[in-house]
Scaffold this active site. Structure first.
Site, PDB file in Angstrom:
ATOM      1  N   LYS A 209     -21.649  16.425  -3.701  1.00 31.34           N
ATOM      2  CA  LYS A 209     -22.145  17.273  -4.652  1.00 31.34           C
ATOM      3  C   LYS A 209     -21.039  17.711  -5.538  1.00 31.34           C
ATOM      4  O   LYS A 209     -20.817  18.017  -6.014  1.00 31.34           O
ATOM      5  CB  LYS A 209     -23.238  18.078  -3.583  1.00 31.34           C
ATOM      6  CG  LYS A 209     -23.757  19.384  -4.494  1.00 31.34           C
ATOM      7  CD  LYS A 209     -24.557  20.477  -3.678  1.00 31.34           C
ATOM      8  CE  LYS A 209     -24.473  21.601  -4.109  1.00 31.34           C
ATOM      9  NZ  LYS A 209     -25.559  22.924  -4.004  1.00 31.34           N
ATOM     10  N   GLU A 215     -12.948  14.945   3.649  1.00 35.31           N
ATOM     11  CA  GLU A 215     -13.501  13.639   4.377  1.00 35.31           C
ATOM     12  C   GLU A 215     -13.876  12.535   3.306  1.00 35.31           C
ATOM     13  O   GLU A 215     -13.826  11.076   3.843  1.00 35.31           O
ATOM     14  CB  GLU A 215     -14.735  14.161   5.828  1.00 35.31           C
ATOM     15  CG  GLU A 215     -14.686  14.600   6.553  1.00 35.31           C
ATOM     16  CD  GLU A 215     -14.632  16.347   6.529  1.00 35.31           C
ATOM     17  OE1 GLU A 215     -14.283  16.431   5.034  1.00 35.31           O
ATOM     18  OE2 GLU A 215     -15.429  16.953   7.322  1.00 35.31           O
ATOM     19  N   GLY A 269     -27.330  20.878  -0.283  1.00 33.52           N
ATOM     20  CA  GLY A 269     -27.291  19.125   0.628  1.00 33.52           C
ATOM     21  C   GLY A 269     -27.564  18.526   1.104  1.00 33.52           C
ATOM     22  O   GLY A 269     -28.167  17.753   1.747  1.00 33.52           O
ATOM     23  N   ARG A 270     -28.167  19.237   1.908  1.00 33.88           N
ATOM     24  CA  ARG A 270     -29.710  18.865   3.403  1.00 33.88           C
ATOM     25  C   ARG A 270     -30.412  18.592   3.155  1.00 33.88           C
ATOM     26  O   ARG A 270     -31.736  18.478   3.870  1.00 33.88           O
ATOM     27  CB  ARG A 270     -28.814  19.646   4.290  1.00 33.88           C
ATOM     28  CG  ARG A 270     -29.118  21.552   4.350  1.00 33.88           C
ATOM     29  CD  ARG A 270     -28.927  22.017   5.693  1.00 33.88           C
ATOM     30  NE  ARG A 270     -29.029  23.953   4.679  1.00 33.88           N
ATOM     31  CZ  ARG A 270     -28.060  24.449   4.450  1.00 33.88           C
ATOM     32  NH1 ARG A 270     -26.805  24.117   4.386  1.00 33.88           N
ATOM     33  NH2 ARG A 270     -28.771  25.968   4.546  1.00 33.88           N
ATOM     34  N   GLU A 355     -28.148  24.175  10.350  1.00 37.95           N
ATOM     35  CA  GLU A 355     -27.055  25.043   9.043  1.00 37.95           C
ATOM     36  C   GLU A 355     -28.125  25.765   8.356  1.00 37.95           C
ATOM     37  O   GLU A 355     -26.818  26.911   8.046  1.00 37.95           O
ATOM     38  CB  GLU A 355     -26.710  23.648   8.038  1.00 37.95           C
ATOM     39  CG  GLU A 355     -25.104  23.925   7.199  1.00 37.95           C
ATOM     40  CD  GLU A 355     -24.677  22.645   6.753  1.00 37.95           C
ATOM     41  OE1 GLU A 355     -23.668  21.927   7.137  1.00 37.95           O
ATOM     42  OE2 GLU A 355     -25.185  22.277   6.219  1.00 37.95           O
ATOM     43  N   HIS A 386     -36.648   8.282  29.835  1.00 39.54           N
ATOM     44  CA  HIS A 386     -35.268   7.536  31.157  1.00 39.54           C
ATOM     45  C   HIS A 386     -34.462   7.654  30.752  1.00 39.54           C
ATOM     46  O   HIS A 386     -33.523   8.006  31.346  1.00 39.54           O
ATOM     47  CB  HIS A 386     -34.841   5.817  31.150  1.00 39.54           C
ATOM     48  CG  HIS A 386     -36.958   5.409  31.096  1.00 39.54           C
ATOM     49  ND1 HIS A 386     -37.165   4.626  32.252  1.00 39.54           N
ATOM     50  CD2 HIS A 386     -37.515   4.707  29.944  1.00 39.54           C
ATOM     51  CE1 HIS A 386     -38.255   4.585  31.945  1.00 39.54           C
ATOM     52  NE2 HIS A 386     -38.888   4.677  30.593  1.00 39.54           N
ATOM     53  N   LYS A 506     -12.788  24.697   7.433  1.00 35.44           N
ATOM     54  CA  LYS A 506     -12.181  24.198   7.194  1.00 35.44           C
ATOM     55  C   LYS A 506     -10.941  24.512   7.107  1.00 35.44           C
ATOM     56  O   LYS A 506      -9.842  23.595   6.537  1.00 35.44           O
ATOM     57  CB  LYS A 506     -12.971  23.593   5.765  1.00 35.44           C
ATOM     58  CG  LYS A 506     -14.059  22.728   6.222  1.00 35.44           C
ATOM     59  CD  LYS A 506     -15.063  22.921   4.474  1.00 35.44           C
ATOM     60  CE  LYS A 506     -16.600  22.439   4.721  1.00 35.44           C
ATOM     61  NZ  LYS A 506     -17.414  22.225   3.951  1.00 35.44           N
TER      62      LYS A 506
HETATM   63  O1  F6P Z   1     -20.740  20.986   5.992  1.00 34.94           O
HETATM   64  C1  F6P Z   1     -21.234  21.576   5.307  1.00 34.94           C
HETATM   65  C2  F6P Z   1     -21.357  20.978   3.531  1.00 34.94           C
HETATM   66  O2  F6P Z   1     -21.254  21.869   2.637  1.00 34.94           O
HETATM   67  C3  F6P Z   1     -22.857  20.432   3.808  1.00 34.94           C
HETATM   68  O3  F6P Z   1     -23.703  21.698   3.878  1.00 34.94           O
HETATM   69  C4  F6P Z   1     -22.835  19.421   2.772  1.00 34.94           C
HETATM   70  O4  F6P Z   1     -24.177  18.390   3.411  1.00 34.94           O
HETATM   71  C5  F6P Z   1     -21.345  18.500   3.298  1.00 34.94           C
HETATM   72  O5  F6P Z   1     -20.481  20.106   3.357  1.00 34.94           O
HETATM   73  C6  F6P Z   1     -21.117  17.969   2.231  1.00 34.94           C
HETATM   74  O6  F6P Z   1     -20.655  18.033   0.899  1.00 34.94           O
HETATM   75  P1  F6P Z   1     -20.441  17.826  -0.051  1.00 34.94           P
HETATM   76  O7  F6P Z   1     -21.586  16.571  -0.265  1.00 34.94           O
HETATM   77  O8  F6P Z   1     -19.963  18.477  -1.603  1.00 34.94           O
HETATM   78  O9  F6P Z   1     -19.491  16.543   0.146  1.00 34.94           O
END
Ligand code: F6P
Length: 539
Positions: A209, A215, A269-270, A355, A386, A506
């Site tokens: 987003k 990452e 995002g979620r 979150e 189990h 972060k």
């Molecule tokens: O973990 C924090 C967060 O902002 C989430 O809410 C989001 O889904 C994720 O990082 C990834 O963010 P982006 O889509 O901006 O890479």
């Protein structure tokens, strides 16, 4: 207009619930069932292909009445209205929250700051459809003229968990494309995926987003460098697409403008798998199935918006959860799907629920002195029976659980299905009734072993029995939990749509990264200082 901000503990229904809790806390559900032959019917909601039985809970009609009164006092109806009408209910980030618009029919109107967003949504949907068809039908080809065989989704959090969970859950509907998900900054993740790829036939979907996430950008750059070992820069346009709100950064990464699938800041995002973030879903199962997923979610939206709260599935499940969280002081909830396809469902819900509602400051900015977000966890049955079920049956903790099952199996192996469903039904029955001393004795158990074999029972469960795992029913199920999150956030008087709590880690990680790559050493506590130096010495 902003969201109502009522401290739930100051309401008269909360007071009634507290007093009522003292009366009911030791009542055994077994006795409630014995007293009322109609209990199961009273506490069951039948809607579409869903059968939701919430009778195996430590509630009475009185409990239910007070919980429903609570929805009035916290002004839930107004809050739902505010959300659906595009008000800036994500106040701390000054955004509307309109993932529901993404799955609404074209003719609906959803306005953000006075502008109807539906035309834009449908423009992007048309782009997803056309692109999906071109890839799946083999019209789009890689740099050597071969059709695509593999799709790699590069994202994290909401840009990974939703698509990954849905692709896994709907694998029965999958086409010939093989999908991979790269999320962790751990280089072993991306390298293991690379081992399976052929650059000539792989499509990369970068989902972020913000397009600033460490990452995702690290993984995207690693994959781009690997890809460029085989071909030249101009091949990138054929193999890399991106989903983002940050068009500038996407272009700077080298992605062709035509290959950008936009999204909007009013999609959290979620809650974003319904947007172009779901592109990998569409590629994996075809656009029609993706669209059916959205249609199912829309049906649940309509149910949530219009149904009376007493028969409103997300509202009822949210209220029951509040009852355990705030009165019984249950710390966690389990979600147990009796479908191997829903293997990743609990992991997906962890982000959505934790979150969103992991907050300790209310909507007035005041610290909270009552419990908010529940801890969520789970694994599919029967495997989990189990693994951790022992603790749910005989441990010291109260763990309310949602059991999710499907009447019909997709592959139609009736023998397995009957066994699966008999376990599904047996577990909630066992959790309800337990096993008394008399029962254990009647089995001929010795007095020494007696205490160990007694099950107290009285362990609450909801049973969500769905006809069949169709894309549409999965859409309904996911939307159900999304709305449950919203209702609980309203009751707890917190903002569910920000996530500032993930920022601190972060920031510190980027500082530490600089220190790893240089001789500088900022102020750290002695533990972090030692660990950092240990890493630097040995790496
Ligand atoms: O973990 C924090 C967060 O902002 C989430 O809410 C989001 O889904 C994720 O990082 C990834 O963010 P982006 O889509 O901006 O890479």
């Amino acid at each position: 207009m902003s969201l109502p901000n009522v401290n739930p503990t100051t309401t008269s229904s909360w007071k009634k619930l507290s007093e009522h809790f003292e009366e009911i806390k030791n009542v055994h559900m077994k006795d409630l069932f014995a007293k009322d032959g109609n209990r199961a019917n009273k506490f069951t909601i039948r809607w579409d292909d869903f059968y939701v039985d919430f009778s195996k809970n430590r509630i009475t009609e009185e409990t239910f009445k007070y919980l429903l009164e609570l929805t009035d006092e916290v002004k839930l109806k107004d809050a739902i209205e505010s959300q659906f009408s595009g008000e800036i209910i994500n106040e701390t980030e000054e955004r509307a929250v309109l993932h529901t618009a993404l799955r609404a029919p074209k003719t609906t109107v959803f306005k953000v700051e006075g502008v109807n967003v539906m035309p834009e949504i449908y423009e992007v949907k048309a782009k997803i459809e056309a692109f999906t068809n071109d890839v799946v039908n083999g019209h789009l080809k890689g740099y050597t003229g071969k059709t695509f065989t593999d799709v790699v989704n590069i994202g994290i959090g909401g840009s990974d968990l939703g698509p990954a969970m849905v692709v896994d859950s709907l694998q029965y509907y999958k086409n010939q494309l093989t999908t991979h998900f790269v999320s962790n900054v751990d280089g072993d993740h991306v390298n293991e995926v690379i081992k399976k790829l052929n650059p000539e036939t792989t499509l990369f979907v970068i989902v972020s987003k913000t397009f600033t996430t460490q990452e995702t950008l690290s993984n995207a750059n690693t994959l781009k460098s690997w890809f460029l070992k085989f071909t030249s820069e101009d091949a990138i346009a054929k193999h890399f697409v991106a989903v983002s709100t940050n068009i500038k950064n996407v272009k700077a990464f080298g992605i062709d403008e035509n290959n950008i699938f936009p999204m909007w800041d009013w999609v959290g995002g979620r809650f974003s798998l319904w947007s172009a973030v779901g592109l990998t879903i569409s590629l994996a199962v075809g656009y029609i199935n993706f669209d059916n997923l959205l249609k199912g979610a829309h049906k649940m939206d309509e149910h949530f918006k219009n149904e009376d709260f007493s028969t409103n599935i997300p509202v009822v499940l949210a209220l029951i959860s509040v009852w355990y969280n705030n009165f019984f002081k249950a710390e966690s909830e389990a979600v147990i799907p009796y479908s191997q396809y829903l293997n990743q469902f609990a992991t997906y819900l962890q982000q959505g629920i934790m979150e969103s509602n992991g907050k300790s400051v209310d909507r007035n900015g005041n610290p909270i002195d009552y419990q908010t977000g529940t801890i969520i966890w789970g694994e599919p049955g029967t495997n989990s029976q189990h693994a951790f079920f022992q603790l749910i049956h005989q441990g010291t903790k109260l763990i309310p659980a949602d059991f999710i099952g499907f009447k019909k199996s997709l592959h139609g192996n009736q023998d397995h299905q009957d066994k699966l469903i008999s376990n599904f039904l047996a577990q909630t029955e066992a959790l309800l009734n337990g096993k008394t001393k008399a029962d254990v004795k009647a089995e001929g158990t010795s007095n020494t072993l007696l205490p160990f074999k007694i099950f107290e029972g009285n362990k609450p469960t909801n049973t969500l029995f769905i006809n069949k795992l169709l894309p549409e029913s999965l859409g309904k199920l996911i939307a159900l939990y999304e709305h449950k999150i919203f209702v609980q956030g309203i009751i707890w008087n917190i903002f569910s749509y920000d996530q500032f709590g993930v920022e601190l880690g972060k920031q510190l990680a980027s500082k530490i990264l600089q220190e790893i790559n240089s001789s500088s050493d900022n102020e750290h506590d002695s533990s972090t200082h030692n660990l950092l130096n240990y890493y630097k010495e040995n790496s």
